[in-house]
Scaffold this motif. Structure first.
Motif, PDB file in Angstrom:
ATOM      1  N   THR A  51     -22.031  30.480 -59.271  1.00  5.33           N
ATOM      2  CA  THR A  51     -22.742  31.103 -58.164  1.00  5.33           C
ATOM      3  C   THR A  51     -21.762  32.078 -57.531  1.00  5.33           C
ATOM      4  N   GLY A  52     -22.202  33.329 -57.407  1.00  3.38           N
ATOM      5  CA  GLY A  52     -21.375  34.368 -56.796  1.00  3.38           C
ATOM      6  C   GLY A  52     -21.856  34.655 -55.383  1.00  3.38           C
ATOM      7  N   ARG A  53     -20.884  34.692 -54.448  1.00  2.95           N
ATOM      8  CA  ARG A  53     -21.194  34.978 -53.044  1.00  2.95           C
ATOM      9  C   ARG A  53     -20.311  36.115 -52.549  1.00  2.95           C
ATOM     10  N   LEU A  54     -20.811  36.807 -51.534  1.00  3.03           N
ATOM     11  CA  LEU A  54     -19.987  37.777 -50.819  1.00  3.03           C
ATOM     12  C   LEU A  54     -19.132  37.001 -49.825  1.00  3.03           C
ATOM     13  N   ALA A  55     -18.131  37.641 -49.250  1.00  2.00           N
ATOM     14  CA  ALA A  55     -17.278  36.987 -48.257  1.00  2.00           C
ATOM     15  C   ALA A  55     -18.113  36.473 -47.075  1.00  2.00           C
ATOM     16  N   PHE A 114     -25.227  36.536 -54.272  1.00  2.95           N
ATOM     17  CA  PHE A 114     -25.726  37.739 -54.933  1.00  2.95           C
ATOM     18  C   PHE A 114     -26.133  37.471 -56.374  1.00  2.95           C
ATOM     19  N   ASP A 115     -25.659  36.359 -56.956  1.00  7.02           N
ATOM     20  CA  ASP A 115     -26.024  36.024 -58.334  1.00  7.02           C
ATOM     21  C   ASP A 115     -25.687  34.558 -58.593  1.00  7.02           C
ATOM     22  N   THR A 116     -26.433  33.955 -59.512  1.00  6.36           N
ATOM     23  CA  THR A 116     -26.186  32.557 -59.865  1.00  6.36           C
ATOM     24  C   THR A 116     -26.799  32.261 -61.223  1.00  6.36           C
ATOM     25  N   SER A 117     -26.288  31.240 -61.873  1.00  4.04           N
ATOM     26  CA  SER A 117     -26.854  30.796 -63.152  1.00  4.04           C
ATOM     27  C   SER A 117     -27.862  29.669 -62.919  1.00  4.04           C
ATOM     28  N   ASP A 118     -28.023  29.245 -61.653  1.00  2.00           N
ATOM     29  CA  ASP A 118     -28.895  28.125 -61.319  1.00  2.00           C
ATOM     30  C   ASP A 118     -30.203  28.622 -60.697  1.00  2.00           C
ATOM     31  N   GLU A 119     -31.315  28.304 -61.332  1.00  2.00           N
ATOM     32  CA  GLU A 119     -32.624  28.785 -60.883  1.00  2.00           C
ATOM     33  C   GLU A 119     -32.950  28.343 -59.458  1.00  2.00           C
ATOM     34  N   GLN A 120     -32.691  27.069 -59.130  1.00  2.00           N
ATOM     35  CA  GLN A 120     -32.998  26.565 -57.786  1.00  2.00           C
ATOM     36  C   GLN A 120     -32.174  27.292 -56.728  1.00  2.00           C
ATOM     37  N   THR A 121     -30.899  27.513 -57.005  1.00  2.00           N
ATOM     38  CA  THR A 121     -30.029  28.238 -56.067  1.00  2.00           C
ATOM     39  C   THR A 121     -30.540  29.664 -55.885  1.00  2.00           C
ATOM     40  N   ALA A 122     -30.982  30.282 -56.974  1.00  2.00           N
ATOM     41  CA  ALA A 122     -31.524  31.646 -56.904  1.00  2.00           C
ATOM     42  C   ALA A 122     -32.751  31.693 -56.007  1.00  2.00           C
ATOM     43  N   GLN A 123     -33.660  30.734 -56.186  1.00  2.00           N
ATOM     44  CA  GLN A 123     -34.873  30.698 -55.373  1.00  2.00           C
ATOM     45  C   GLN A 123     -34.551  30.453 -53.901  1.00  2.00           C
ATOM     46  N   THR A 124     -33.691  29.503 -53.646  1.00  2.00           N
ATOM     47  CA  THR A 124     -33.309  29.147 -52.277  1.00  2.00           C
ATOM     48  C   THR A 124     -32.665  30.321 -51.541  1.00  2.00           C
ATOM     49  N   ASP A 164     -26.390  56.498 -52.672  1.00  2.00           N
ATOM     50  CA  ASP A 164     -25.042  56.026 -53.007  1.00  2.00           C
ATOM     51  C   ASP A 164     -25.042  55.606 -54.472  1.00  2.00           C
ATOM     52  N   TYR A 165     -24.152  56.232 -55.257  1.00  2.00           N
ATOM     53  CA  TYR A 165     -24.064  55.937 -56.689  1.00  2.00           C
ATOM     54  C   TYR A 165     -22.977  54.911 -57.006  1.00  2.00           C
ATOM     55  N   ASN A 166     -22.288  54.398 -55.982  1.00  2.00           N
ATOM     56  CA  ASN A 166     -21.341  53.304 -56.200  1.00  2.00           C
ATOM     57  C   ASN A 166     -22.123  52.069 -56.643  1.00  2.00           C
ATOM     58  N   HIS A 167     -21.471  51.174 -57.381  1.00  2.00           N
ATOM     59  CA  HIS A 167     -22.095  49.887 -57.702  1.00  2.00           C
ATOM     60  C   HIS A 167     -22.409  49.200 -56.376  1.00  2.00           C
ATOM     61  N   PRO A 168     -23.557  48.513 -56.260  1.00  2.00           N
ATOM     62  CA  PRO A 168     -23.902  47.855 -54.994  1.00  2.00           C
ATOM     63  C   PRO A 168     -22.840  46.868 -54.492  1.00  2.00           C
ATOM     64  N   LEU A 169     -22.014  46.332 -55.392  1.00  2.00           N
ATOM     65  CA  LEU A 169     -20.978  45.376 -54.973  1.00  2.00           C
ATOM     66  C   LEU A 169     -19.592  46.028 -54.859  1.00  2.00           C
ATOM     67  N   ALA A 170     -19.522  47.357 -54.990  1.00  2.00           N
ATOM     68  CA  ALA A 170     -18.239  48.053 -54.828  1.00  2.00           C
ATOM     69  C   ALA A 170     -17.724  47.813 -53.415  1.00  2.00           C
TER      70      ALA A 170
END
Length: 154
Positions: free
Chosen positions: A15-19, A24-34, A132-138
């Motif tokens: 599971t990836g989080r911002l500070a 912003f992303d996860t491999s777990d479906e339930q976490t994604a939905q929540t 903005d053409y930067n990657h959204p997570l730049a």
């Protein structure tokens, strides 16, 4: 127990989080939905990567080295080792009429494809739209909670 080495094929859950704590992303479906990041049609489950081949961001890839099967840890990745710092030169102000010509009603956050590439709308005025053409997570420090599910040596 085997430790991850360059070239090994690894399956991991994450599971990836911002500070700020926002997922912003996860491999777990339930976490994604929540957390409001569920993508319809996406297959959730462990991610298969070959370590050291550049298939995932550098900071995450490098921190997997030495982990062992079943191990879980939190990995903090600086912008320089993820999607880079924000480049102010990668923004453009487009005339609003350009959108009107294509029957597009711009909205903040909207992803668009132009001759410059893929960008996202960051501001709108009556005359212009900033893209903005930067990657959204730049520019973001990313925090990953990862668990190594399996290791297949190279």
């Amino acid at each position: 127990m085997a430790h991850i080495k360059t070239g090994d094929s690894v399956r991991l859950t994450y599971t990836g989080r911002l500070a700020s704590g926002q997922v912003f992303d996860t491999s777990d479906e339930q976490t994604a939905q929540t957390n409001g990041v569920f993508v319809e049609g996406r297959r959730y489950g462990p991610l298969a990567v070959q370590v050291g081949t550049g298939t995932i961001i550098q900071g995450l890839d490098r921190n997997l080295l030495g982990m062992e099967e079943g191990e879980a840890k939190e990995i903090t990745v600086a912008p320089e080792d993820a999607y880079g710092t924000k480049d102010p030169g990668l923004t453009a102000v487009l005339p609003r009429e350009l959108f009107q010509q294509h029957s597009i009603e711009p909205a903040i956050g909207m992803v668009i494809q132009t001759n410059e590439g893929q960008g996202h709308v960051t501001s709108i005025s009556p005359e212009a739209v900033e893209v903005d053409y930067n990657h959204p997570l730049a520019g973001e420090t990313l925090i990953f909670a990862v668990k190594v599910e399996s290791i297949e040596p190279a």
